[in-house]
Design a protein around this motif. Structure first.
Motif, short mmCIF file in Angstrom:
data_model
loop_
_atom_site.label_atom_id
_atom_site.label_comp_id
_atom_site.label_asym_id
_atom_site.label_seq_id
_atom_site.Cartn_x
_atom_site.Cartn_y
_atom_site.Cartn_z
N PHE A 3 57.04 15.93 78.12
CA PHE A 3 56.34 16.88 78.99
C PHE A 3 57.33 17.79 79.69
O PHE A 3 57.14 19.00 79.75
N ASP A 4 58.41 17.22 80.21
CA ASP A 4 59.41 18.03 80.93
C ASP A 4 60.08 19.05 80.02
O ASP A 4 60.32 20.19 80.44
N GLU A 5 60.37 18.67 78.80
CA GLU A 5 60.95 19.62 77.83
C GLU A 5 59.95 20.75 77.54
O GLU A 5 60.34 21.91 77.43
N ALA A 6 58.69 20.39 77.43
CA ALA A 6 57.65 21.38 77.16
C ALA A 6 57.54 22.37 78.32
O ALA A 6 57.47 23.59 78.11
N VAL A 7 57.56 21.87 79.54
CA VAL A 7 57.47 22.73 80.71
C VAL A 7 58.66 23.67 80.78
O VAL A 7 58.51 24.88 80.99
N ARG B 37 48.72 20.25 76.75
CA ARG B 37 47.27 20.08 76.65
C ARG B 37 46.90 18.61 76.48
O ARG B 37 45.87 18.15 76.98
N ALA B 38 47.72 17.84 75.78
CA ALA B 38 47.46 16.41 75.60
C ALA B 38 47.52 15.68 76.94
O ALA B 38 46.72 14.78 77.19
N GLN B 39 48.45 16.06 77.79
CA GLN B 39 48.55 15.44 79.11
C GLN B 39 47.28 15.68 79.92
O GLN B 39 46.79 14.78 80.60
N VAL B 40 46.73 16.87 79.82
CA VAL B 40 45.50 17.20 80.53
C VAL B 40 44.33 16.44 79.91
O VAL B 40 43.52 15.84 80.61
N ALA B 41 44.24 16.45 78.59
CA ALA B 41 43.14 15.79 77.89
C ALA B 41 43.11 14.29 78.15
O ALA B 41 42.05 13.68 78.24
N GLN B 42 44.29 13.69 78.30
CA GLN B 42 44.38 12.26 78.55
C GLN B 42 44.22 11.92 80.04
O GLN B 42 44.24 10.74 80.41
N GLY B 43 44.06 12.94 80.87
CA GLY B 43 43.83 12.71 82.29
C GLY B 43 45.08 12.42 83.11
O GLY B 43 44.99 12.01 84.26
N HIS B 44 46.26 12.66 82.53
CA HIS B 44 47.50 12.42 83.25
C HIS B 44 47.79 13.53 84.26
O HIS B 44 48.50 13.29 85.24
N MET B 45 47.27 14.72 83.98
CA MET B 45 47.46 15.87 84.86
C MET B 45 46.21 16.72 84.82
O MET B 45 45.44 16.67 83.87
N THR B 46 46.04 17.53 85.86
CA THR B 46 44.94 18.49 85.88
C THR B 46 45.46 19.85 85.44
O THR B 46 46.67 20.09 85.44
#
Length: 69
Positions: free
Chosen positions: A6-10, A49-58
């Motif tokens: 996630f951090d690399e993606a950001v 998008r996966a982080q959002v879909a999995q509910g880890h982030m909004t």
């Protein structure tokens, strides 16, 4: 270039955040990356998008991390 976290993606996606033609608004602009780089940016978007879909982030948290707000 590997994008696996996630951090690399950001970090990567922050490079394509640009001001919109609308006052005070920002957006991600995939047209600023080269054709060779585009798959990496697309991979980064999938990770986010996966982080959002999995509910880890909004969506709001992601936008804040990317500097879109």
């Amino acid at each position: 270039m590997e994008i696996n976290t996630f951090d690399e993606a950001v970090t990567l996606l922050k490079k394509i955040v640009k001001f919109s033609h609308l006052d005070g608004q920002k957006h991600m602009d995939l047209t600023v990356c080269t054709a060779e780089e585009r798959p990496y940016y697309e991979r980064a978007l999938m990770i986010i998008r996966a982080q959002v879909a999995q509910g880890h982030m909004t969506d709001a948290q992601v936008k804040e991390k990317l500097g879109l707000v």
